[in-house]
Design a protein around this motif. Structure first.
Motif, mmCIF file in Angstrom:
data_model
loop_
_atom_site.group_PDB
_atom_site.id
_atom_site.type_symbol
_atom_site.label_atom_id
_atom_site.label_comp_id
_atom_site.label_asym_id
_atom_site.label_seq_id
_atom_site.Cartn_x
_atom_site.Cartn_y
_atom_site.Cartn_z
ATOM 1 N N SER A 117 0.811 -1.225 0.000
ATOM 2 C CA SER A 117 0.000 0.000 0.000
ATOM 3 C C SER A 117 0.840 1.270 0.000
ATOM 4 N N LYS A 118 2.137 1.130 0.294
ATOM 5 C CA LYS A 118 3.073 2.255 0.374
ATOM 6 C C LYS A 118 2.786 3.201 1.549
ATOM 7 N N GLU A 119 1.855 2.838 2.421
ATOM 8 C CA GLU A 119 1.586 3.684 3.577
ATOM 9 C C GLU A 119 2.596 3.391 4.687
ATOM 10 N N LEU A 120 2.791 4.355 5.593
ATOM 11 C CA LEU A 120 3.696 4.168 6.718
ATOM 12 C C LEU A 120 2.946 3.467 7.848
ATOM 13 N N VAL A 121 3.559 2.405 8.365
ATOM 14 C CA VAL A 121 2.927 1.568 9.388
ATOM 15 C C VAL A 121 3.958 1.195 10.451
ATOM 16 N N SER A 122 3.493 0.583 11.534
ATOM 17 C CA SER A 122 4.414 0.158 12.588
ATOM 18 C C SER A 122 4.901 -1.275 12.392
ATOM 19 N N ALA A 123 4.192 -2.063 11.559
ATOM 20 C CA ALA A 123 4.588 -3.448 11.331
ATOM 21 C C ALA A 123 4.047 -3.927 9.987
ATOM 22 N N TYR A 178 8.877 -12.667 5.720
ATOM 23 C CA TYR A 178 9.430 -11.891 6.825
ATOM 24 C C TYR A 178 8.400 -10.933 7.394
ATOM 25 N N ILE A 179 8.716 -10.515 8.602
ATOM 26 C CA ILE A 179 7.945 -9.522 9.339
ATOM 27 C C ILE A 179 8.905 -8.387 9.652
ATOM 28 N N ARG A 180 8.444 -7.156 9.499
ATOM 29 C CA ARG A 180 9.255 -6.006 9.901
ATOM 30 C C ARG A 180 8.493 -5.236 10.973
ATOM 31 N N ILE A 181 9.204 -4.883 12.038
ATOM 32 C CA ILE A 181 8.615 -4.177 13.177
ATOM 33 C C ILE A 181 9.396 -2.894 13.417
ATOM 34 N N ALA A 182 8.698 -1.765 13.402
ATOM 35 C CA ALA A 182 9.318 -0.475 13.709
ATOM 36 C C ALA A 182 9.383 -0.308 15.224
ATOM 37 N N THR A 183 10.562 0.052 15.727
ATOM 38 C CA THR A 183 10.729 0.237 17.180
ATOM 39 C C THR A 183 11.196 1.649 17.522
ATOM 40 N N GLY A 184 11.290 2.512 16.526
ATOM 41 C CA GLY A 184 11.849 3.849 16.731
ATOM 42 C C GLY A 184 11.039 4.747 17.644
ATOM 43 N N ASP A 185 9.775 4.389 17.884
ATOM 44 C CA ASP A 185 8.945 5.203 18.771
ATOM 45 C C ASP A 185 8.974 4.709 20.217
ATOM 46 N N TYR A 186 9.883 3.785 20.514
ATOM 47 C CA TYR A 186 9.923 3.189 21.850
ATOM 48 C C TYR A 186 10.066 4.230 22.954
ATOM 49 N N GLU A 187 11.029 5.124 22.841
ATOM 50 C CA GLU A 187 11.239 6.125 23.898
ATOM 51 C C GLU A 187 10.008 7.011 24.077
ATOM 52 N N GLU A 188 9.377 7.366 22.969
ATOM 53 C CA GLU A 188 8.152 8.164 23.036
ATOM 54 C C GLU A 188 7.039 7.386 23.741
ATOM 55 N N LEU A 189 6.930 6.096 23.415
ATOM 56 C CA LEU A 189 5.927 5.250 24.073
ATOM 57 C C LEU A 189 6.211 5.118 25.567
ATOM 58 N N VAL A 190 7.484 5.010 25.927
ATOM 59 C CA VAL A 190 7.845 4.929 27.346
ATOM 60 C C VAL A 190 7.393 6.181 28.072
ATOM 61 N N SER A 191 7.632 7.354 27.480
ATOM 62 C CA SER A 191 7.242 8.600 28.147
ATOM 63 C C SER A 191 5.723 8.757 28.223
ATOM 64 N N GLN A 192 4.999 8.179 27.273
ATOM 65 C CA GLN A 192 3.535 8.279 27.264
ATOM 66 C C GLN A 192 2.861 7.211 28.118
ATOM 67 N N ARG A 193 3.387 5.967 28.061
ATOM 68 C CA ARG A 193 2.690 4.820 28.643
ATOM 69 C C ARG A 193 3.445 4.107 29.749
ATOM 70 N N GLY A 194 4.750 4.335 29.812
ATOM 71 C CA GLY A 194 5.585 3.574 30.728
ATOM 72 C C GLY A 194 6.274 2.438 29.991
ATOM 73 N N GLU A 195 7.336 1.912 30.604
ATOM 74 C CA GLU A 195 8.175 0.920 29.933
ATOM 75 C C GLU A 195 7.438 -0.370 29.590
ATOM 76 N N ILE A 196 6.666 -0.893 30.542
ATOM 77 C CA ILE A 196 5.977 -2.176 30.311
ATOM 78 C C ILE A 196 5.000 -2.057 29.147
#
Length: 145
Positions: free
Chosen positions: A62-68, A81-99
């Motif tokens: 689809s050429k759209e930007l996705v997380s996986a 294969y599966i591709r998983i984006a993890t670049g938003d991890y630090e942002e997610l930690v600040s919003q939701r917490g590490e777990i």
């Protein structure tokens, strides 16, 4: 195309590959989840999970930007294969917490693994089933910890 005994399949198993720069906690959590998945499920055709340091990745179709994404070839002798984006991890930690941040990434892996199962079984991709079964996988994983 249904699988038959006469078809030669590529190597079996779930594998995880990490780009440089992936947070070590994310890397280890994903590796632990993969070990658990291998103990609970069969992976008759190899699927590689690529952990990417990108914030989002482009869907091949689809050429759209996705997380996986899940690459499911028509030919079952081609490894997928599966591709998983993890670049938003630090942002997610600040919003939701590490777990919860780690859980979001593991949830993306689980979701794409359900699509892998659908592909193996020659079923249509069903997003509702992927959401429900991925939550069941995460719950079972949490119960094993």
């Amino acid at each position: 195309m249904k699988r038959t005994d006469s078809v030669k399949y590529p190597r079996p198993r779930l594998r995880v590959r990490c780009e440089r720069g992936i947070d070590p906690g994310v890397r280890q959590s994903c590796l632990n989840f993969a070990v658990w998945l291998r103990s609970k499920m069969e992976f008759p055709i190899r699927v590689v999970v690529y952990l990417k340091k990108d914030y989002q990745i482009k869907n091949r179709y689809s050429k759209e930007l996705v997380s996986a994404t899940f690459f499911a070839p028509y030919d079952k002798t081609i490894e997928l294969y599966i591709r998983i984006a993890t670049g938003d991890y630090e942002e997610l930690v600040s919003q939701r917490g590490e777990i919860d941040a780690l859980w979001a990434i593991l949830g993306s892996i689980a979701h794409e693994i359900v699509h892998y199962q659908q592909w193996i079984e020659d079923k249509e991709f069903d997003e509702t089933e992927a959401e429900n079964k991925s939550e069941e996988l995460l719950d079972a994983f949490a119960d094993s910890l």
